[in-house]
Enzyme design. Structure first.
Site, short mmCIF file in Angstrom:
data_model
loop_
_atom_site.label_atom_id
_atom_site.label_comp_id
_atom_site.label_asym_id
_atom_site.label_seq_id
_atom_site.Cartn_x
_atom_site.Cartn_y
_atom_site.Cartn_z
N ASP A 35 0.83 -1.22 0.00
CA ASP A 35 0.00 0.00 0.00
C ASP A 35 0.86 1.26 0.00
O ASP A 35 1.70 1.42 0.89
CB ASP A 35 -0.91 0.01 1.24
N ASP A 176 -10.04 -5.89 -1.26
CA ASP A 176 -9.05 -5.32 -0.35
C ASP A 176 -9.75 -4.57 0.78
O ASP A 176 -10.40 -3.57 0.56
CB ASP A 176 -8.16 -4.36 -1.14
C1 DX5 Z 1 -6.34 0.05 3.08
C2 DX5 Z 1 -5.36 -0.85 2.35
C3 DX5 Z 1 -5.54 -2.31 2.72
C4 DX5 Z 1 -5.39 -2.57 4.23
C5 DX5 Z 1 -5.97 -3.93 4.56
O1 DX5 Z 1 -6.40 1.29 2.42
O2 DX5 Z 1 -5.54 -0.74 0.96
O3 DX5 Z 1 -4.61 -3.10 1.98
O4 DX5 Z 1 -4.06 -2.52 4.61
O5 DX5 Z 1 -6.02 -4.03 5.96
P1 DX5 Z 1 -7.19 -4.90 6.62
O6 DX5 Z 1 -7.10 -6.26 6.03
O7 DX5 Z 1 -6.86 -4.87 8.10
O8 DX5 Z 1 -8.47 -4.22 6.28
ZN ZN Z 2 -4.43 -2.01 -0.37
#
Ligand code: DX5
Ligand code: ZN
Length: 223
Positions: A35, A176
């Protein structure tokens, strides 16, 4: 379509990163989700250009780079990526989506367009000929540990139906955000096939990667 796991590395224990990557390798994890945030498109910063370079140099697992940055088309050269990697740009982050997609592909990588929970799937119509995957955000981007936006489940299903009915059955669907073991099963049933796993599954406290990867695979392999 093959169901694949792409752990969101921003959710990893940064004091144990090398071991985490090695366990991904030992557990045949298909992608590593990275990310990138600019504090403007989303109100947060996470990982950067040097991190991507280091990661690229230290694992054979392809990257799944998620750009939550404005005007990504003018910043792609900042990042190390190539053959086999996915790079996702947000539909909402640029007036030049086609330019961004073509620039990703010109470097041999696969192009993915991400859409936020309130962005309808029909905005993708004019870009489907050029992309390899759609990233359906199942939370509002910017932070780990958020809760699923429930309406996105039916959005995944409608997207898969639309793609298959219009000659785009090769386009993959990545999800995601709050991909928990329970939500992953729903997302898989709705035909998502790449699962960005974070705090609510692959990085579950007290579970090692081999255990959480196995549990997640059991949840998504519903065929
Ligand atoms: C949020 C990111 C995700 C996040 C996922 O903007 O794009 O990839 O890190 O984290 P979880 O699985 O905890 O929602
Ligand atoms: Zn992400």
């Amino acid at each position: 379509m093959k169901k694949q796991i792409s752990p969101s590395i921003m959710c990893a224990d940064f004091f144990d990163l090398k071991n985490t990557i090695r366990s991904f390798e030992q557990n045949s994890i298909e992608y590593i989700h990275v990310d990138i945030m600019d504090g403007s498109f989303v109100p947060n910063f996470t990982l950067g250009t040097d991190f991507v370079k280091k990661l690229k140099a230290n694992t054979f697992i392809p990257l799944d780079i998620h750009l939550m940055i404005n005007e990504p088309e003018s910043k792609l050269d900042w990042f190390e990526f190539g053959e086999g990697d996915y790079v996702a740009v947000h539909f909402e982050s640029t007036a030049h989506l086609h330019k961004a997609v073509m620039a990703i592909k010109s470097r041999g990588a696969k192009a993915m367009v991400a859409i936020n929970p309130a962005t309808p799937i029909n905005v993708l119509e004019a870009i489907l000929d050029d992309i390899d995957a759609v990233l359906v955000m199942t939370v509002n981007p910017g932070f780990a540990g958020q809760k699923l936006v429930k309406s996105t489940i039916k959005k995944i299903k409608s997207l898969r139906e639309y793609l298959d009915a219009n000659g785009y059955s090769h386009i993959e669907i990545e999800v995601d955000g709050n991909v928990s073991f329970e939500n992953a099963a729903l997302m898989s049933e709705a035909s998502a096939n790449i699962f960005v796993a974070g705090t609510s599954s692959i990085f579950t406290k007290g579970m090692d990667i081999s255990e959480s990867a196995k549990k997640l695979r059991e949840a998504i392999d519903i065929e």
